[in-house]
Design an enzyme around this catalytic site. Structure first.
Site, PDB file in Angstrom:
ATOM      1  N   ASP A  46       0.850  -1.198   0.000  1.00 22.85           N
ATOM      2  CA  ASP A  46       0.000   0.000   0.000  1.00 22.85           C
ATOM      3  C   ASP A  46       0.880   1.242   0.000  1.00 22.85           C
ATOM      4  OD1 ASP A  46      -1.838   2.094   0.601  1.00 22.85           O
ATOM      5  OD2 ASP A  46      -3.169   0.648   1.545  1.00 22.85           O
TER       6      ASP A  46
ATOM      7  N   SER B 192      -6.855   4.443  -1.755  1.00 23.51           N
ATOM      8  CA  SER B 192      -6.746   2.989  -1.705  1.00 23.51           C
ATOM      9  C   SER B 192      -8.069   2.279  -1.955  1.00 23.51           C
ATOM     10  CB  SER B 192      -6.200   2.553  -0.339  1.00 23.51           C
ATOM     11  OG  SER B 192      -4.894   3.017  -0.138  1.00 23.51           O
TER      12      SER B 192
ATOM     13  N   HIS C 174     -10.150  -2.250   6.700  1.00 21.94           N
ATOM     14  CA  HIS C 174      -9.554  -1.090   6.036  1.00 21.94           C
ATOM     15  C   HIS C 174      -9.763  -1.185   4.530  1.00 21.94           C
ATOM     16  CE1 HIS C 174      -6.150   1.994   5.692  1.00 21.94           C
ATOM     17  NE2 HIS C 174      -7.057   2.533   6.483  1.00 21.94           N
TER      18      HIS C 174
ATOM     19  N   THR D 141      -8.137  -1.502   1.598  1.00 20.52           N
ATOM     20  CA  THR D 141      -7.641  -2.504   0.657  1.00 20.52           C
ATOM     21  C   THR D 141      -8.300  -3.863   0.856  1.00 20.52           C
ATOM     22  OG1 THR D 141      -5.537  -1.334   0.407  1.00 20.52           O
ATOM     23  CG2 THR D 141      -5.595  -3.653  -0.255  1.00 20.52           C
TER      24      THR D 141
ATOM     25  N   HIS E  63       2.277   8.749   5.131  1.00 18.48           N
ATOM     26  CA  HIS E  63       1.362   9.853   5.438  1.00 18.48           C
ATOM     27  C   HIS E  63       1.902  10.734   6.574  1.00 18.48           C
ATOM     28  CE1 HIS E  63      -1.933   9.256   2.742  1.00 18.48           C
ATOM     29  NE2 HIS E  63      -2.193   8.026   3.146  1.00 18.48           N
TER      30      HIS E  63
ATOM     31  N   HIS F 147      -1.185   2.540  -5.136  1.00 14.46           N
ATOM     32  CA  HIS F 147      -0.893   3.913  -5.542  1.00 14.46           C
ATOM     33  C   HIS F 147       0.495   4.275  -5.033  1.00 14.46           C
ATOM     34  CE1 HIS F 147      -1.489   5.045  -1.371  1.00 14.46           C
ATOM     35  NE2 HIS F 147      -2.648   4.397  -1.395  1.00 14.46           N
TER      36      HIS F 147
ATOM     37  N   HIS G  78      -1.053  11.054  -1.357  1.00 10.36           N
ATOM     38  CA  HIS G  78      -0.638  10.038  -2.325  1.00 10.36           C
ATOM     39  C   HIS G  78       0.002  10.717  -3.535  1.00 10.36           C
ATOM     40  CE1 HIS G  78      -4.002   7.200  -0.693  1.00 10.36           C
ATOM     41  NE2 HIS G  78      -2.995   7.359   0.159  1.00 10.36           N
TER      42      HIS G  78
END
Length: 540
Positions: free
Chosen positions: A63, A113, A176, A178, A337, A375, A459
């Site tokens: 991820d 995501s 979450h 994904t 992040h 991504h 992202h």
């Protein structure tokens, strides 16, 4: 069986080969590079496409693992082994087939995501922050009639309909974005608990956790592992105030355990690794209230991604029809992040360990493995550090001593801006605290430099790499839309009612008839029938 074993040994054995010690002065001469180029050429000339059904499929998702993260991650891993780092290759970089996926959403140049995972798993792109619904459904607005007609099926549905076992493991919450894209259908990726859904939509859509346990394909998974206990009503550690908590009094995990007496609900690494796989039908592993800890900070109580992958493969491969498994290293993204470059790179290493754990357990002649990212991130490597320079260090060109030190790894935006900003000077030219004087650089939570302040770094929008090996992995080539990955998986695994190489007469006979015959049967009539059928297929 010899060929895949040799290939796995080659993949694992070549990692870091010809690596130079970190302090070396003897860099490679012309003969080295000419020899290396020829060896790579001969290796590629020796590859042959595997054109048979992919009995097993594993999709690894890093991820947020964009190309700059892979490059920095390989150097980081190589340097952790005492080499210069640049020459190291991550396990999946040794795969013979590579392509690039375009990650944009139907309404965003730079994606999230939820929508990218939906594309990977359903074969259809959708809107930003939407899961399992096509682009006609809106973000954060539920219309039951529209959701009904825009609902997407996924590779998990298709695999289950084909008789395969299915599952997923992740270092994030199992609800979450994904993993949720495998099984959920919702207008907002954050509707993980009943309390997170706005009152006006509570009758329109179930929370993601409830969908996982109460609706197919989630309710049919043989393996589910990760965090997110508070979303299930299960207490496994201190609550995370940054995400939701169930308010309906349900304990979805306990109900699952009651309904699956031959399954195992585990909450720590010791219990997971001691499971009697032969006498277990399902595994639900919930190892934290929210996301799992970063690998660098985890205790022995928490299983690694490689631990979870190992146990998942052992259980799923019991099915003679094969299996589909998704493995996510989700905290690469979460670290980026917050501008935690070191932690992000360590999570890339965690993904590589999981890939290696799968490689040693499976036959690559019948297993399609795909490694990709959903991504990228606004993360870059700056020039011009010397060869072998510490990847977490400074990038300065030593021939330009007049330039103040700056970091090799930086972000375009994020909270690291504030960490490095100097606010105690009246000199307008003294904008930044000197990085070489920062006493927190060795802290795991050290924030790398960011050029603009945002609470969370964003992202990135560039294409991501897709690495593949196994049956029909050669279909991963060139640059393609991200949703194409699901179509490759369906074709390679011969999913029910999907176009595939199994649709011609010979393949239908080979997979559906020949494989259903008991190997111990030695009927002369059966043998004669087999010869006649094969002759007819070849002739006509």
């Amino acid at each position: 069986m010899k060929r895949p074993i040799v290939l796995v040994c080659t993949l694992l054995g070549l990692l870091g080969s010809d690596a130079l010690p970190q302090d070396t002065k003897a860099y490679e001469d012309m003969s080295f590079w000419l020899k290396a180029g020829q060896e790579n050429l001969q290796k590629n000339l020796g590859y042959r496409n595997v054109e048979k059904r992919a009995k097993n499929v594993i999709i690894f998702i890093g991820d947020g693992m964009g190309m700059s993260t892979i490059t920095a991650g390989r150097i980081f891993k190589g340097q952790s082994k005492g080499t210069t780092g640049e020459e190291y290759k991550l396990a999946f970089e040794m795969f013979p087939n590579t392509g690039f996926a375009k990650t944009y959403n139907t309404d965003k140049q730079v994606p999230d995501s939820a929508a990218t995972a939906t594309a990977i798993f359903s074969g259809s792109k959708c809107r930003y922050k939407v899961i399992g619904l096509d682009t006609r459904s809106e973000y954060n607005h539920c219309d039951e009639a529209i959701n009904r007609v825009t609902k997407l099926t996924t590779i998990a549905d298709w695999a289950q309909e084909t008789g395969m076992s299915t599952g997923f493991v992740t270092t994030t919450r199992i609800t979450h974005a994904t993993p949720a894209a495998l099984y959920a259908h919702t207008n907002n990726r954050d509707w993980e608990c009943d309390t997170s859904i706005p009152d006006q939509y509570k009758g329109c859509v179930k929370d993601i956790a409830s969908q996982l346990f109460e609706n197919a394909p989630g309710s049919n998974f043989e393996v589910m592992m990760g965090g997110g206990g508070q979303h299930l009503g299960l207490e496994v550690g201190p609550l995370d105030p940054d995400t939701c908590v169930r308010g309906d009094g349900k304990n979805l995990a306990a109900t699952w355990a009651e309904n699956n007496p031959e399954g195992r609900l585990v909450t720590n690494a010791e219990d997971l690794m001691s499971i009697d796989i032969a006498n277990t039908t399902k595994i639900l592993g919930v190892f934290n209230c929210s996301h799992l800890p970063y690998h660098q900070l985890m205790t022995k109580e928490t299983p690694s991604l490689a631990n979870m992958t190992t146990q998942a493969v052992k259980l799923l491969r019991k099915n003679q029809n094969g299996f589909l498994l998704m493995v996510e290293s989700g905290k690469i993204d979460i670290a980026h992040h917050k501008n935690y470059a070191k932690l992000a790179l360590r999570e890339v290493s965690e993904l590589e360990d999981a890939v290696q754990a799968a490689l040693v357990q499976l036959n690559l002649d019948e297993t399609l493995i795909i490694v990709t990212a959903d991504h990228s991130h606004a993360f870059t490597m700056n020039g011009y550090p010397l060869r072998g320079n510490e990847i977490l260090g400074f990038a300065n060109d030593p021939t330009r001593p007049e330039i103040l030190p700056y970091e090799t790894l930086t972000y375009a935006n994020g909270p690291g801006f504030v960490h490095h900003r100097r606010n105690d000077s009246n000199n307008v030219n003294e904008t930044w605290i000197p990085v070489e004087q920062d006493k927190t650089r060795d802290d795991p939570f050290y924030m790398h430099m960011a050029g603009m302040y945002l609470k969370d770094e964003t992202h990135g929008g560039e294409d991501v790499g897709v690495y593949s090996i196994g049956p029909y992995s050669h279909l991963i080539r060139g640059t393609f839309e991200q949703n194409y990955i699901a179509h490759v998986v369906a074709y390679a695994a011969c999913f029910k009612d999907w176009p595939s190489h199994c649709n011609n007469a010979y393949s239908r006979y080979f997979y559906e008839v020949a494989n259903s015959v008991n190997p111990s049967t030695n009927s002369p009539f059966l043998l004669l029938s087999t010869i006649v059928v094969l002759w007819m297929v070849v002739k006509f």
